[in-house]
Design an enzyme around this catalytic site. Structure first.
Site, PDB file in Angstrom:
ATOM      1  CG  ASP A  23      13.699 -37.678 -13.416  1.00 18.09           C
ATOM      2  OD1 ASP A  23      12.469 -37.815 -13.313  1.00 18.09           O
ATOM      3  OD2 ASP A  23      14.498 -37.927 -12.500  1.00 18.09           O
ATOM      4  CE1 TYR A  36      19.467 -34.834 -20.863  1.00 24.00           C
ATOM      5  CE2 TYR A  36      18.539 -32.749 -21.614  1.00 24.00           C
ATOM      6  CZ  TYR A  36      18.969 -34.044 -21.881  1.00 24.00           C
ATOM      7  OH  TYR A  36      18.907 -34.537 -23.163  1.00 24.00           O
TER       8      TYR A  36
END
Length: 222
Positions: free
Chosen positions: A65, A67
């Protein structure tokens, strides 16, 4: 969602951009940006592709992902905005880099644009995330899109290096033809796993040794 990909990537991924799942993904992402705080900024969703055109790719470093905190995600895996405190995983990446190459790091900043401009595709499996909610944009279609990225690189390029850190990244490795490319795998640089084999894995020197063996210029990591 702006899907104005860098031209070489747009040509390679035109089929994906026209598939129904991608239209559904784009609609979901647009709604999320309209109703929530989402990272990275919308203009940076495809920044990794802008900085590293298809034919310029030498290395792929795969994250999961973006941040999910303010002032961090910049559209490049593991990279943060200039001047931002280094996240723990990036601190460990830098620690391993210094140990691997045996010299102090010249650039202490967390902005990895310099890597991307040398041919390191800093790709997250999921390209957007809701603020403070890790994993919130998983299983919406991004993984299918980034699988296609991995496949087209594996099939149409030769002698690339794929750096896969952690269990999740290694699952994407099924799309890589290991007879044509080097795959470097280790635990994730997160503090939870770095001491289980990430430290001492020497991915940076291994990458450059392979590239130079294939008569390509190595990456100036420092």
């Amino acid at each position: 969602m702006d899907t104005a990909l860098e031209p070489s990537w747009k040509a390679k991924l035109a089929g994906e951009l026209g598939r129904p799942y991608f239209a559904e993904l784009a609609a979901f992402v647009e709604k999320e940006y309209a109703e929530s705080t989402v990272y990275p900024e919308s203009k940076n969703i495809f920044r990794a592709f802008e900085l590293t055109p298809f034919d310029a790719v030498k290395v792929v470093i795969l994250g999961q992902d973006p941040y999910h905190g303010a002032g961090q995600a910049v559209g490049l895996s593991f990279s943060v905005e200039s001047g931002t405190t280094l996240p723990p995983s990036l601190r460990n990446i830098y620690k391993e880099l210094e140990s691997d190459l045996g010299e102090p790091l010249e650039h202490r900043d967390g902005d990895l644009t310099r890597w991307a401009q040398q041919g390191v595709l800093l790709l997250n499996a999921t390209l957007t995330v809701r603020s403070g909610s890790p994993g919130s944009h998983q299983k919406k279609g991004w993984e299918q899109f980034t699988d296609a990225v991995m496949k087209v690189l594996s099939e149409e390029r030769e002698n690339l290096v794929f750096i896969l850190w952690g269990t999740y990244a290694r699952t994407k490795g099924i799309h890589i033809d290991r007879t044509k490319h080097l795959v470097i795998e280790s635990p994730h640089p997160s503090p939870f796993s770095a001491h289980s084999g990430f430290f001492g894995s020497r991915p940076f020197s291994k990458t450059n040794e392979y590239l130079e063996m294939k008569e390509k210029k190595g990456i100036e990591w420092m």
